[in-house]
Structures are given as C-alpha cells and as structure tokens.
Design an enzyme around this catalytic site. Structure first.
Site, PDB file in Angstrom:
ATOM      1  N   CYS A 222      35.558  24.676  50.823  1.00  0.00           N
ATOM      2  CA  CYS A 222      34.647  25.072  51.914  1.00  0.00           C
ATOM      3  C   CYS A 222      33.190  24.866  51.525  1.00  0.00           C
ATOM      4  O   CYS A 222      32.312  25.644  51.918  1.00  0.00           O
ATOM      5  CB  CYS A 222      34.891  26.516  52.351  1.00  0.00           C
ATOM      6  SG  CYS A 222      36.511  26.771  53.113  1.00  0.00           S
TER       7      CYS A 222
ATOM      8  N   LYS B 220      39.846  39.127  47.574  1.00  0.00           N
ATOM      9  CA  LYS B 220      39.425  38.520  46.322  1.00  0.00           C
ATOM     10  C   LYS B 220      39.224  39.564  45.226  1.00  0.00           C
ATOM     11  O   LYS B 220      38.833  39.225  44.109  1.00  0.00           O
ATOM     12  CB  LYS B 220      38.123  37.738  46.532  1.00  0.00           C
ATOM     13  CG  LYS B 220      38.233  36.592  47.535  1.00  0.00           C
ATOM     14  CD  LYS B 220      36.910  35.877  47.691  1.00  0.00           C
ATOM     15  CE  LYS B 220      36.920  34.879  48.838  1.00  0.00           C
ATOM     16  NZ  LYS B 220      37.830  33.744  48.629  1.00  0.00           N
TER      17      LYS B 220
ATOM     18  N   ASP C  23      25.826  36.577  50.037  1.00  0.00           N
ATOM     19  CA  ASP C  23      27.274  36.387  50.105  1.00  0.00           C
ATOM     20  C   ASP C  23      27.850  36.770  48.750  1.00  0.00           C
ATOM     21  O   ASP C  23      27.733  36.026  47.779  1.00  0.00           O
ATOM     22  CB  ASP C  23      27.560  34.918  50.441  1.00  0.00           C
ATOM     23  CG  ASP C  23      29.038  34.552  50.344  1.00  0.00           C
ATOM     24  OD1 ASP C  23      29.858  35.410  49.974  1.00  0.00           O
ATOM     25  OD2 ASP C  23      29.363  33.376  50.631  1.00  0.00           O
TER      26      ASP C  23
ATOM     27  N   HIS D  96      28.795  28.388  51.015  1.00  0.00           N
ATOM     28  CA  HIS D  96      30.119  28.302  51.633  1.00  0.00           C
ATOM     29  C   HIS D  96      29.950  28.005  53.114  1.00  0.00           C
ATOM     30  O   HIS D  96      28.937  28.367  53.721  1.00  0.00           O
ATOM     31  CB  HIS D  96      30.824  29.646  51.432  1.00  0.00           C
ATOM     32  CG  HIS D  96      32.267  29.667  51.792  1.00  0.00           C
ATOM     33  ND1 HIS D  96      32.709  29.761  53.096  1.00  0.00           N
ATOM     34  CD2 HIS D  96      33.384  29.638  51.017  1.00  0.00           C
ATOM     35  CE1 HIS D  96      34.031  29.783  53.106  1.00  0.00           C
ATOM     36  NE2 HIS D  96      34.473  29.712  51.862  1.00  0.00           N
TER      37      HIS D  96
ATOM     38  N   GLN E 281      32.199  36.159  45.705  1.00  0.00           N
ATOM     39  CA  GLN E 281      32.614  35.792  44.360  1.00  0.00           C
ATOM     40  C   GLN E 281      31.945  36.629  43.278  1.00  0.00           C
ATOM     41  O   GLN E 281      32.113  36.350  42.095  1.00  0.00           O
ATOM     42  CB  GLN E 281      32.313  34.309  44.112  1.00  0.00           C
ATOM     43  CG  GLN E 281      33.016  33.353  45.048  1.00  0.00           C
ATOM     44  CD  GLN E 281      34.526  33.348  44.892  1.00  0.00           C
ATOM     45  OE1 GLN E 281      35.052  33.749  43.854  1.00  0.00           O
ATOM     46  NE2 GLN E 281      35.231  32.887  45.910  1.00  0.00           N
TER      47      GLN E 281
END
Length: 426
Positions: A384, A245, A219, A142, A222
């Site tokens: 992104c 999220k 990261d 990202h 997600q």
C-alpha cells in the site's frame, strides 16, 4: 549492536500463548487451519500486516459473547450495563496506553487506522480546507493517508505536497521546512514506515506544523504495537492506530484527537448512539467520543483490544521495542551480506522491526512463493505504498516483519530460504 545471546524477555513463554505458532504448513490448502500434507513449522514474519492473537485476547472475546453480550448505551438491564461499562473502560485503557490524559473523550474507536484517517479528512478536512490551503504528506505514506488526502484535496481545492525521501530512506527535513509554511493546514505523516522501517521525527514535524498554525496527524499503525508512544509528548493533534497489528482482533482501531479539536468537528457518520436529541427539523450530538461512533460498535473488539494492551504492557513496551530492533538488525545484516539482495531503508541499527528487500532478477511475488514453500510467511507487493515504490524504482518488494514472539532462529529460516532462492535462480 549485534544480536545478543539473550532476549529482553522470555520469548518462549510468550510463544506458548499463541497456539497458531505451533502450526505446520506447506501442504495443499483444504479447509482453513488445515493443509493436506503440512510438514513445515510456521515461521510467521508478516506482522506489519497483521499480528497473531494470544489466548488471553481470544478469551476476552469469548467472555464477552458468553457472559454479557448486549448492546451498549441502549438498555437498563444488567447485561447492557455490564457491556457499556466494559466498552467505556476500554476507551480509557487505550487512551492511557498512548498517553492521552483526556481519557475516553479523546479516544474514538474506529474499525481501523484507515477509517480514522477518513474520519478526520471528511469531518475536519471537507469543512476546513479550501483553495490556497496545503496538506503536506511524505513520499512514504500508506495509501490510507495518501489517497484520502488526495481525494479530499480534489474536493476542496486544497493542494497536496510531499516531503521527499532521501536515498537512505529518511525524510528530507530541509525539504519539509520548505513545504510547511503559512499555507499549510495539515501535516499527515507516518510514524514508522511500513516499507522502509524508518522511524520518523514526528515530534519535530509537529513543532514545525504548529509554528505555522497547522495540525499534525500521525499514522501510528506501525509504531503503537511495538514501542512506547506518548501522543502528548509528540504533541500530535490526531494519532491513529489499528488493533490487529498489536495482538488485537481485526475490525477495531483508534483515533486520538485533542479534545478541543474533536469538540469543534462535526460527525461524518450519523445514526444511533451518536445523537442526543432528534426532532423532525434538527438533531444535536452526543458527548465525545460517542458522537463519532454511530451505530452499534465493535463492542467485543474494543474489550479485546484493551486486553491486548494489558498483555503488551505485561511484557513491557521498551522490551518489545528492543526485541524487534534486535531481530530487525540481525535480518538486515544477514540479508545485506548477499551481494544480489537489495534492502530498502535506513541501516539495520536504526529502523523499526521490518525489512523490505528484493533479490536481483526475481519478482517479489515469486520470491515470496518460494519462501512460503519453506514455511516462511512474508508480505510481497507494494505494501500500500505504490508511489514510494515508484521512488525506489521497483514495482514491488518482499517484506519480513518481526514481533515479540519471533526468534533469531526464525530469521535464520528466512535467510536460508532466501539463499535457496538465490541458488535456484543463479
């Protein structure tokens, strides 16, 4: 594995907690929440961008503002004490949720995954990186990771290198082993790709990084919302994720960091609440995690995110993961059945809960607009991940992403809308 007749949990009962899912859409927008002529049921498949928020989380925000709204760590009065306790316990709750045994001292509240990335890149990277050092990323990162490390590399003289993505949408681990060497200072990798749906072998990458005395930053934007995550089992040095999220409000995120590393790092934001003592000549910092939380924090956001975690665990993270995989595989199978639709990333039975695709000869924005005319909300663009789309050879893609409240029937609505677009452009 095909779509099962029954879900891992009662999806209809879950849906009742989300009033927005009963909205009608499809008309001309007049005021927020109202569209003139709305006559279509909302099919919300943009969860990788932002999930919806259940009543229980909204109630937690209202309870804070109506019941004990006050600044934290600043007052002796009862409201401030109540707010402080709730805010501190929220740190503990989020630390527990991702397996951080150090509790609040290893869990910093930020406003987002992006801010968490920047915190580490500026507080650690500017101090530790220099010419001859390498930061290893992946081609599926990202922009929050890619651009941040790119710019810090320019300031420090460190090189930034990228692990290749295979034609199937996985990381080329042989290439990773070539890039990660004794010059590597940091490996920053996305846990689940927000474009390809790839679930990356982050524990293996952490082992590889640590063999060369490098840190690893994962990261988890997600992954944390939809699958069990244990930062200590992964052996991540840093791990970041966002509240919006995972059923929480916007403007709140988390940075996990190993306590020893966070203690050595200097803050990069200065102001109230992060200092212990100030003189005209110098200042000393407050204990973890407060030294990284300058100024009045998003108190309501932190409290509400803790409530969102309660909600997720009540449903069950393993069950949420299975539900997402079930729907994502179904969407993958249905979309790949069209010979003029290209789906990106690994096979349907080996991905997170999203599917990015394109219809031949139709720009992603045009296709998204047609889907919107059918009441189907998806994301269109580069998500992104512009460099990744360059690797894929397309300017943009349409992304449908599912969550715990989505159903097979909603995937059917997506597929039917795509088929209508196919007929329109045939």
């Amino acid at each position: 594995m095909g779509v099962q007749d029954s879900y891992p949990f009662d999806v209809e009962a879950v849906r009742e907690d989300f009033p927005i899912l009963s909205r009608r859409v499809g008309g001309d927008v007049t005021t927020p929440g109202e569209g003139e002529g709305d006559d279509l049921p909302l099919v919300y498949l943009d969860n990788a961008a932002t999930s919806q928020t259940p009543r229980q989380v909204v109630d937690a925000i209202v309870d804070y503002y109506h019941g004990y709204n006050a600044n934290v760590h600043r007052g002796i009065h009862q409201l401030s004490q109540e707010a402080s306790v709730a805010y501190e316990e929220a740190h503990d709750r989020l630390a527990e949720f991702v397996g951080a045994s150090g509790g609040r001292e290893e869990l910093v509240f930020t406003k987002s995954t992006t801010e968490a990335m920047n915190l580490v890149a500026y507080a650690w990277g500017l101090a530790e990186l220099g010419p001859g050092d390498t930061v290893v990323l992946t081609e599926m990162e990202h922009h929050a990771s890619l651009v941040t490390w790119q710019q810090v590399g320019r300031r420090t003289g460190a090189d930034v290198e990228f692990v290749r993505v295979t034609d199937e949408g996985r990381l080329d681990m042989d290439h990773a082993r070539e890039l990660i060497d004794d010059s590597t200072a940091m490996v920053s990798v996305v846990h689940v790709s927000n474009t390809l749906g790839t679930v990356n072998p982050v524990a293996e990458l952490a082992d590889l990084a640590h063999e060369h005395d490098a840190y690893v930053f994962v990261d988890g934007a997600q992954s944390v919302p939809n699958r069990p995550v244990d930062v200590e089992a992964i052996d991540a040095d840093f791990f970041a994720f966002s509240g919006h999220k995972m059923l929480g409000p916007t403007g709140i995120g988390c940075l996990y960091g190993k306590r020893g590393i966070l203690e050595e790092m200097q803050p990069y934001l200065y102001g109230g609440d992060m200092i212990r003592k100030v003189t005209f000549e110098d200042a000393t910092w407050e204990d973890l995690p407060w030294k990284f939380e300058a100024g009045t924090p998003n108190i309501a956001g932190g409290v509400a995110l803790a409530r969102a975690v309660d909600y997720l665990e009540d449903v069950g993270m393993d069950r949420i993961r299975r539900h997402e995989e079930l729907l994502a595989e179904y969407a993958y199978d249905e979309l790949t059945a069209f010979d003029d639709v290209e789906v990106y990333g690994p096979p349907g039975d080996d991905r997170g809960g999203l599917v990015a695709f394109n219809l031949d000869g139709v720009h992603a924005h045009d296709l998204s607009s047609i889907l919107n005319d059918h009441g189907v909300a998806v994301r269109a663009g580069d998500h992104c991940t512009q460099p990744l789309h360059d690797v894929l050879g397309v300017p943009a893609s349409v992304r449908a992403s599912v969550y715990l409240y989505n159903t097979r029937e909603e995937v059917d609505a997506l597929v039917e809308a795509v088929d209508d677009a196919r007929q329109l452009f045939a």
